[in-house]
Design an enzyme around this catalytic site. Structure first.
Site, PDB file in Angstrom:
ATOM      1  N   HIS A 170      -5.772   4.692  -5.493  1.00 46.64           N
ATOM      2  CA  HIS A 170      -4.658   3.727  -5.506  1.00 46.64           C
ATOM      3  C   HIS A 170      -4.318   3.480  -6.984  1.00 46.64           C
ATOM      4  O   HIS A 170      -5.185   3.579  -7.846  1.00 46.64           O
ATOM      5  CB  HIS A 170      -5.174   2.442  -4.851  1.00 46.64           C
ATOM      6  CG  HIS A 170      -4.148   1.380  -4.626  1.00 46.64           C
ATOM      7  ND1 HIS A 170      -3.715   0.529  -5.612  1.00 46.64           N
ATOM      8  CD2 HIS A 170      -3.483   1.015  -3.506  1.00 46.64           C
ATOM      9  CE1 HIS A 170      -2.825  -0.319  -5.113  1.00 46.64           C
ATOM     10  NE2 HIS A 170      -2.668  -0.041  -3.833  1.00 46.64           N
ATOM     11  N   ASP A 190     -14.367   1.278  -5.101  1.00 47.98           N
ATOM     12  CA  ASP A 190     -13.230   0.466  -4.654  1.00 47.98           C
ATOM     13  C   ASP A 190     -13.314   0.352  -3.125  1.00 47.98           C
ATOM     14  O   ASP A 190     -13.031   1.308  -2.407  1.00 47.98           O
ATOM     15  CB  ASP A 190     -11.929   1.148  -5.107  1.00 47.98           C
ATOM     16  CG  ASP A 190     -10.682   0.494  -4.522  1.00 47.98           C
ATOM     17  OD1 ASP A 190     -10.816  -0.495  -3.772  1.00 47.98           O
ATOM     18  OD2 ASP A 190      -9.576   0.982  -4.813  1.00 47.98           O
ATOM     19  N   GLN A 193     -10.465  -0.634   1.200  1.00 43.31           N
ATOM     20  CA  GLN A 193     -10.219  -0.120   2.558  1.00 43.31           C
ATOM     21  C   GLN A 193     -11.509   0.145   3.323  1.00 43.31           C
ATOM     22  O   GLN A 193     -11.450   0.656   4.451  1.00 43.31           O
ATOM     23  CB  GLN A 193      -9.393   1.175   2.491  1.00 43.31           C
ATOM     24  CG  GLN A 193      -8.019   1.026   1.859  1.00 43.31           C
ATOM     25  CD  GLN A 193      -7.049   0.199   2.693  1.00 43.31           C
ATOM     26  OE1 GLN A 193      -7.248  -0.013   3.888  1.00 43.31           O
ATOM     27  NE2 GLN A 193      -5.995  -0.279   2.064  1.00 43.31           N
ATOM     28  N   LYS A 211      -6.970  -8.157   3.038  1.00 44.78           N
ATOM     29  CA  LYS A 211      -7.170  -7.012   3.947  1.00 44.78           C
ATOM     30  C   LYS A 211      -8.334  -7.272   4.908  1.00 44.78           C
ATOM     31  O   LYS A 211      -8.485  -6.571   5.903  1.00 44.78           O
ATOM     32  CB  LYS A 211      -7.418  -5.736   3.147  1.00 44.78           C
ATOM     33  CG  LYS A 211      -6.212  -5.308   2.313  1.00 44.78           C
ATOM     34  CD  LYS A 211      -6.444  -3.991   1.637  1.00 44.78           C
ATOM     35  CE  LYS A 211      -5.606  -3.797   0.396  1.00 44.78           C
ATOM     36  NZ  LYS A 211      -4.306  -3.179   0.638  1.00 44.78           N
ATOM     37  N   CYS A 260       1.367   3.281  -3.169  1.00 47.57           N
ATOM     38  CA  CYS A 260       0.705   3.085  -4.470  1.00 47.57           C
ATOM     39  C   CYS A 260      -0.255   4.232  -4.781  1.00 47.57           C
ATOM     40  O   CYS A 260      -1.325   4.017  -5.390  1.00 47.57           O
ATOM     41  CB  CYS A 260      -0.018   1.736  -4.554  1.00 47.57           C
ATOM     42  SG  CYS A 260       1.066   0.330  -4.439  1.00 47.57           S
TER      43      CYS A 260
HETATM   44  N1  PMP Z   1      -7.470  -0.065  -3.746  1.00 52.14           N
HETATM   45  C1  PMP Z   1      -7.079   0.327  -2.537  1.00 52.14           C
HETATM   46  C2  PMP Z   1      -7.728   1.522  -1.917  1.00 52.14           C
HETATM   47  C3  PMP Z   1      -6.096  -0.370  -1.855  1.00 52.14           C
HETATM   48  O1  PMP Z   1      -5.711   0.026  -0.648  1.00 52.14           O
HETATM   49  C4  PMP Z   1      -5.510  -1.496  -2.472  1.00 52.14           C
HETATM   50  C5  PMP Z   1      -4.411  -2.281  -1.772  1.00 52.14           C
HETATM   51  N2  PMP Z   1      -3.447  -1.508  -1.145  1.00 52.14           N
HETATM   52  C6  PMP Z   1      -5.953  -1.860  -3.733  1.00 52.14           C
HETATM   53  C7  PMP Z   1      -6.939  -1.134  -4.340  1.00 52.14           C
HETATM   54  C8  PMP Z   1      -5.384  -3.042  -4.460  1.00 52.14           C
HETATM   55  O2  PMP Z   1      -5.611  -4.205  -3.742  1.00 52.14           O
HETATM   56  P1  PMP Z   1      -4.832  -5.557  -4.101  1.00 52.14           P
HETATM   57  O3  PMP Z   1      -3.370  -5.210  -4.171  1.00 52.14           O
HETATM   58  O4  PMP Z   1      -5.161  -6.449  -2.967  1.00 52.14           O
HETATM   59  O5  PMP Z   1      -5.372  -6.035  -5.392  1.00 52.14           O
END
Ligand code: PMP
Length: 407
Positions: free
Chosen positions: A124, A201, A204, A227, A365
């Protein structure tokens, strides 16, 4: 989880009972953000209605009550990810802030010209840009592990790219775009064998599978409250205590200090050292309620339920002519990214919305990953505890309508 249990779970989520464009809402975008159960909404409301005050500051009862409720969430998180110590739980704004914190406070001071930070091709943007910022500022290099055609990581390339110049490894446990579950334990062990620290990270993974950070062996793990069925604007950084203790603060301000004078400031111990300023008090309390809700359902049951749906949905989607699934790894969570001949993902999303089916469209993203698969965007359906077969059926019939319109 039996289908009737999933149907009962839906009743816990008020938004799922609301019609969307005249149809039953089929919410298939939990990977972006999950809907909230009533217990989360109630926990946050109750905080404001009954015991809200700023924390860590007042001797009066309200402040103590707020402080207690806020601090109690560290215990919930500790249990949820099996952390050894509550002091290792830092409340942040979300996974993005957690990664930036580690990049700036832990990694940046260790980097110099020629050093390397290793990430993967399925990150991401939140796990790419912070590393570009610190490598560009220090003359270090960002090295990327390639992704195979089926959406798995090239683990052999990962092994090769871990070398004596690697100062840090950061990778995604589960891809938000492909659903790929990476072999985290194995990858972390390979890095640790070379004494290279690792951030996982978990944005997910935390919402979709049991997570035992001690078994995984990483040095840092992070996730976002929104999430895991909690409010937005809060999340967790977990880090090994000895590493957090050796790290400088990320931000300065109130609540992160022991003493302040114009000559010298002494910082508080972790986790307070990393929580400058008034935090999202009710948000953290709501996040705790979301995690307890998940514990009540049981993470093994959540994972099994989402696997059943994934198999069902994959079969259904594979049978649709002109539809291609991007990401077919053997280990996946409930995420299906796809493209269709002749129909742009945004058109797919707009037409599905008319049927009350909410999917995400775009690059999720993960622009470098889109480039890897040669597409500018995909449509993505993703599942959560409340997803049921009816949601998949609504998706499939909506996609048939898309096909008719564009074929
Ligand atoms: N890493 C991953 C794999 C994600 O899916 C996301 C959110 N889509 C993020 C990081 C960033 O999370 P946040 O926008 O809640 O800070």
């Amino acid at each position: 989880m039996a289908n009737n249990v999933a149907h009962r779970i839906r009743d816990d989520f008020p938004i799922l009972g609301k019609p969307m464009n005249g149809h039953r809402l089929a919410f298939l975008d939990s990977a972006a953000s999950a809907q909230k159960p009533q217990v989360v909404i109630d926990a946050e409301r109750e905080c404001y209605e009954s015991y809200y005050a700023n924390i860590h500051r007042g001797v009066y009862s309200l402040s103590q009550q707020s402080t207690q409720a806020y601090e109690a969430v560290r215990g919930v998180v500790k249990r949820f990810i099996n952390a050894p110590d509550e002091r290792e739980i830092v409340f942040v704004r979300g996974a993005t802030e957690a990664i930036n914190l580690v990049a700036q406070s832990f990694v940046r001071p260790k980097l110099g010209p020629g050093d390397e930070v290793l990430i993967t091709g399925m990150e991401h943007h939140a796990n790419i840009v912070p590393w570009q910022m610190v490598t560009e500022a220090t003359g270090a290099k960002l090295v990327v592990v390639p992704v195979n055609d089926d959406g798995t990581l090239d683990v052999a390339a990962y092994r090769e790219r871990l070398n004596e110049r690697t100062r840090f490894v950061s990778f995604v446990h589960v891809s938000n775009t492909l659903g790929t579950v990476n072999p985290a334990e194995e990858m972390i062990a390979l890095a640790k064998a070379k004494s290279i620290p690792v951030l996982l990270d978990g944005a997910q993974s935390a919402p979709h599978m049991p997570v035992d950070i001690q078994a995984l062996g990483a040095d840092f793990y992070c996730f976002s409250g929104h999430k895991t069925y909690g409010p937005s604007g809060v999340g967790v950084l977990w880090g090994r205590l000895e590493l957090l203790e050796a790290m400088p603060p990320y931000q300065g301000g109130g609540d992160m200090i022991r003493t302040v004078s114009f000559e010298k400031t002494e910082y508080a111990e972790p986790p307070q050292r990393f929580e400058a300023g008034t935090p999202n008090i009710a948000g953290v309390i709501g996040m705790g309620a979301g995690l307890e809700y998940l514990e009540g359902v049981g993470m093994a049951a959540v994972a099994a339920h989402e696997q059943t749906l994934l198999s069902y949905a994959t079969e259904q989607l594979k049978a649709l002519p002109g539809l291609k699934i991007i990401g077919t790894a053997p280990q996946k969570t409930g995420v299906i990214s796809f493209v269709m001949e002749d129909a742009h993902p945004h058109d797919i999303g707009t037409i599905l919305d008319m049927d009350g089916v909410a999917v995400r469209t775009g690059h999720h993203c993960t622009q470098p990953l889109m480039a890897r698969f040669g597409v500018p965007a995909t449509a993505r359906a993703s599942f959560g505890v409340y997803t049921v077969g009816d949601d998949i059926d609504a998706l499939v019939s909506g996609l048939k309508r898309v096909r008719k319109m564009f074929a």
